[in-house]
Enzyme design. Structure first.
Site, PDB file in Angstrom:
ATOM      1  N   HIS A  78      66.471  59.633  40.717  1.00  0.00           N
ATOM      2  CA  HIS A  78      66.007  58.241  40.677  1.00  0.00           C
ATOM      3  C   HIS A  78      67.054  57.265  40.161  1.00  0.00           C
ATOM      4  CE1 HIS A  78      62.350  60.791  40.321  1.00  0.00           C
ATOM      5  NE2 HIS A  78      61.969  59.992  41.299  1.00  0.00           N
ATOM      6  N   GLN A 116      68.617  67.728  34.106  1.00  0.00           N
ATOM      7  CA  GLN A 116      68.833  68.246  32.751  1.00  0.00           C
ATOM      8  C   GLN A 116      69.110  69.742  32.742  1.00  0.00           C
ATOM      9  OE1 GLN A 116      66.010  66.895  29.796  1.00  0.00           O
ATOM     10  NE2 GLN A 116      66.223  68.767  28.616  1.00  0.00           N
TER      11      GLN A 116
END
Length: 183
Positions: A78, A116
């Site tokens: 995003h 992540q």
């Protein structure tokens, strides 16, 4: 390259229905381009250049832990930030790494677009490669603006990811000591 990025931001602002020539937005494309380049500066860095020879002989074989290293990264899905902290531990094998280099490793990989889980693995493998440690453990705790600002809009959510290599993966007691020290 910054001018190309700025022009794209100008087009995005216009496509969103705003006037990129109005006073408050006139310099925004240039500022946004500079910010995006800064936030992705990790692509221009190498592990060798940031370590710069700061690996030293040492007799210790006990766990070394660096906690609460701040990190700011960019979600590749995003293009929104995730913000958190990283904990790194390693079991030296005759060599230790200069303390500031842990933060530099985190920054180099965090300043790239990614998820992540991959960031956690990249940091662990980099510390392993540089130190040849008997084991490396990395835990990242982060809050993702893509979860908080859009989509499900869950303000209190956070994500924890971990990678355990060598002695931290094989030895339950070592892993537990690390997890206790960071909690």
């Amino acid at each position: 390259m910054s001018d190309d990025i700025a022009e794209h931001y100008r087009q995005i602002i216009s496509a969103l229905g705003e006037d990129p020539d109005r006073e408050g937005l006139r310099d925004t494309p240039k500022r946004a381009a500079k910010a995006m380049q800064f936030l992705n500066a990790g692509y221009t860095q190498s592990l060798d250049s940031i370590i710069n020879g700061a690996v030293f002989e040492a007799q210790t074989d006990e766990m070394v832990l660096v906690k609460d290293i701040e990190l700011y990264s960019m979600c590749e899905h995003h293009l929104l930030p995730f913000i958190g902290k990283c904990h790194i531990a390693y079991l030296p094998n005759g060599k230790v790494l200069g303390l500031s280099k842990f933060a530099r490793i985190v920054d180099m990989f965090a300043r790239r677009m990614q998820i992540q889980e991959n960031l956690t693995r990249q940091i662990a493998e980099a510390v392993q490669d540089v130190t040849q440690a008997k084991g490396v453990a990395v835990v990242i705790e982060a809050r993702h603006l893509c979860m908080m600002m859009r989509g499900v809009e869950k303000q209190n959510s956070s994500m924890t990811s971990s990678v355990m290599l060598g002695g931290f993966r094989k030895n339950q007691a070592t892993r537990q000591e690390f997890l206790m020290l960071i909690s």
